[in-house]
Scaffold this active site. Structure first.
Site, short mmCIF file in Angstrom:
data_model
loop_
_atom_site.label_atom_id
_atom_site.label_comp_id
_atom_site.label_asym_id
_atom_site.label_seq_id
_atom_site.Cartn_x
_atom_site.Cartn_y
_atom_site.Cartn_z
CB ALA A 13 -0.92 0.00 1.21
N GLY A 15 3.46 1.80 -1.79
CA GLY A 15 4.20 1.94 -3.05
C GLY A 15 3.56 2.94 -4.01
CG HIS A 179 -2.27 -0.33 -17.51
ND1 HIS A 179 -0.99 -0.80 -17.68
CD2 HIS A 179 -2.25 0.96 -17.90
CE1 HIS A 179 -0.24 0.18 -18.17
NE2 HIS A 179 -0.97 1.26 -18.30
CE LYS A 183 -3.36 2.78 -21.27
NZ LYS A 183 -3.10 4.06 -20.61
CG HIS A 241 1.05 -2.70 -22.24
ND1 HIS A 241 0.32 -3.35 -21.28
CD2 HIS A 241 1.94 -1.94 -21.57
CE1 HIS A 241 0.75 -2.98 -20.08
NE2 HIS A 241 1.75 -2.13 -20.23
CE LYS A 334 9.56 2.66 -20.26
NZ LYS A 334 8.50 3.42 -19.59
CE LYS A 339 1.62 9.41 -21.02
NZ LYS A 339 1.81 7.97 -21.07
NE ARG A 340 1.96 10.02 -31.74
CZ ARG A 340 2.04 10.90 -32.74
NH1 ARG A 340 0.96 11.45 -33.21
NH2 ARG A 340 3.19 11.22 -33.25
C1 BG6 Z 1 3.59 0.02 -17.81
C2 BG6 Z 1 5.06 -0.01 -18.06
O1 BG6 Z 1 3.04 -1.26 -17.97
O2 BG6 Z 1 2.98 0.92 -18.71
C3 BG6 Z 1 5.66 1.38 -17.99
O3 BG6 Z 1 5.70 -0.84 -17.12
C4 BG6 Z 1 4.90 2.34 -18.86
O4 BG6 Z 1 7.02 1.36 -18.36
C5 BG6 Z 1 3.41 2.25 -18.60
O5 BG6 Z 1 5.37 3.65 -18.58
C6 BG6 Z 1 2.62 3.09 -19.58
O6 BG6 Z 1 1.28 3.13 -19.18
P1 BG6 Z 1 0.37 4.34 -19.56
O7 BG6 Z 1 -0.98 3.93 -19.11
O8 BG6 Z 1 0.90 5.54 -18.83
O9 BG6 Z 1 0.50 4.51 -21.03
#
Ligand code: BG6
Length: 486
Positions: A13, A15, A179, A183, A241, A334, A339-340
């Site tokens: 918790a 973290g 995750h 989205k 992902h 990275k 950011k996209r």
């Molecule tokens: C995570 C990765 O799964 O996804 C990270 O470990 C990355 O390195 C992140 O930054 C990106 O997630 P989002 O939702 O910010 O695009």
């Protein structure tokens, strides 16, 4: 009838993930009245802390949705009153017994459903699951566990982890999060594809020239270098992902929207063709594009001499009737200029194009392109050709644009909200089944091993750039031009 109580124990918790994502998502669900009437939240970690201190910590990261400020402060107070803290070791059955006692007190004899969110490093998964399942499982309701990647670093370590977890849990108790599946635009991919006649019949090699899955971030590994150095971009982004998006994109029509039907189809139409999927290379020696950026060397959390890539690109082919010969290109990086995350679908040329002359020599530029911009600024747009108004015959490219912020001004829920809610409701559609995980590792492991055994040094690219030039070579080799670079 006995009422039921839901407890959510966030293990780890104190973290970052818990603070930034999990508690805020739980609050958002509470705010939207999505949590059951009787729920409690426990923070569990080694840090010594009081419940009061946990509440203070959580309250710093809770936010109200822009369009819903009224009552928000009150709601926060009510939410925080449901949050408690228990300090314990991750491998201590004794400490989890004490947690169990506290949970029982709050449950007051109701049916107890217990959700554990493992927000801890993977080397602690098994310890936590062992102690929690032995000592803090529900006795009369369900017990579920949410885990985050990394699920191992290759086929062997992943199977080993699965084997260990299955000593204590059934597959249907384990919720593996990716995750990206939570989205909004990734959820919408199937809707777009399967509910629109103008797209569904086009979804094959007959009309699609190539598909591009693009992930870029405008920051490096800052502060996470220790984790990242052990995994690298291929394991961090591609194996999960991007591959998941590819599976949803390319699968055959599932029998229904049921979780098992969808996951079966992802496997059947894609992963079972594993041996037939190729990852192709660029350059003379490397099988994979593989770079490191300048910062990784400057990031104090990254060991000197690291060969871990922060950028990679790949071409995949799915050898079935639908996708024969269509390159699926992925790139993930990275420390790039923006950011996209997006999915780009480039369609074929119009046969016998009447307007060929108006496009000049570059007919590729005249093809339709469908873009799902997953983030930021969610949108779905289709590039079409049209005439510039006027007496002449000049052609132009325009976008038919569904821009979410214009069409749906309400804020889009965070992926974690959807996924937490699904786990609470027992909906598994967006979680990764163990056979999917195995298949994903089977695809990437040989290549990762080869890269690592040969100690192939990644090429450098400047921080904040558009990425290494080799990504163009890879694309060009398959007659593709990256859509994001214009
Ligand atoms: C995570 C990765 O799964 O996804 C990270 O470990 C990355 O390195 C992140 O930054 C990106 O997630 P989002 O939702 O910010 O695009």
């Amino acid at each position: 009838i006995m009422g039921s109580n839901l407890s959510i124990t966030v293990v780890g918790a104190s973290g970052d993930l818990a603070k930034k994502k999990i508690f805020p998502a739980l609050f958002a669900l509470y705010y939207e009245d999505c949590l059951p009437e009787n729920f409690i939240i426990f923070g569990y970690a080694r840090t010594k802390m009081t419940t009061e201190e946990l509440r203070n910590m959580i309250s710093e990261t809770l936010t109200c949705r822009i369009d819903k400020r009224e009552n928000c402060e009150d709601k926060m107070d009510q939410f925080l009153k449901r949050c408690f803290y228990h300090s314990g070791q991750y491998n201590s059955e004794g400490d989890f017994s004490l947690l169990d006692r506290k949970l029982k007190e709050k449950e007051g004899g109701m049916i107890s459903n217990r959700l554990f969110y493992l927000s801890v490093p993977p080397n602690l998964f098994v310890d936590v699951v062992r102690s929690a399942s032995h000592k803090a499982s529900s006795e009369n309701g369900w017990t579920r566990v949410i885990v985050e990647k990394p699920f191992g670093r290759d086929s062997e370590s992943s199977s080993e982890l699965t084997r260990c977890l299955k000593q204590y849990l059934n597959e249907d108790q384990i919720f593996r999060i990716d995750h990206y599946l939570g989205k909004e635009l990734v959820e919408n991919l199937s809707v777009l594809r399967f509910s629109n006649l103008v797209f569904e019949p086009l979804w094959s090699r007959n009309y699609i020239r190539n598909v591009q899955l693009i992930f870029s971030e405008d920051f490096g590994t800052e502060g996470r270098g220790g984790y990242f150095d052990n995994y690298g971009i291929i394991r961090d982004i591609m194996q999960n992902h991007l591959l998941q998006i590819l599976a949803l994109f390319a699968m055959e029509t599932p029998v229904s929207l049921d979780a098992e039907d969808i996951r079966n189809e992802k496997i059947a139409s894609l992963f079972q063709k594993l041996t037939l999927i190729m990852i192709q290379s660029v350059g003379d020696h490397t099988k994979f594009l593989n770079w490191i950026n300048e910062t990784i060397a400057n990031d104090p959390t990254v060991p000197n001499g690291s060969l871990t890539p922060t950028f990679a690109a790949a071409a995949l082919f799915i050898a079935n009737a639908r996708w024969d010969g269509v390159p699926f290109l992925m790139k993930a990086g990275k420390a790039l200029h923006t950011k996209r995350a997006e999915i780009r679908v480039q369609f074929r040329h119009v046969p016998g194009n009447l307007y060929k002359r108006n496009f000049g020599t570059d007919l590729d530029k005249a093809t339709n392109e469908l873009v799902l911009r997953v983030q930021p600024d969610e949108a779905i747009y289709l590039k079409i050709n049209n005439k510039v108004p006027g007496l002449g015959m000049r052609l132009d490219r325009s976008d038919l644009n569904l821009l979410y912020r214009a069409r749906y001004p309400r804020e889009i829920p965070d992926a974690y909200e959807r996924l937490l809610l699904d786990a609470i409701e027992g909906e598994r559609r967006l979680f990764i089944r163990s056979d999917e995980l195995d298949a994903a590792w089977a695809l990437f492991t040989p290549l990762l091993k080869e890269l690592e055994n040969k100690k192939i040094a990644p090429e450098l690219y400047p921080y904040g750039s558009r990425g290494p030039v080799g990504a163009h070579y890879l694309a060009a080799k398959h007659n593709v031009r990256w859509g994001d670079l214009g």
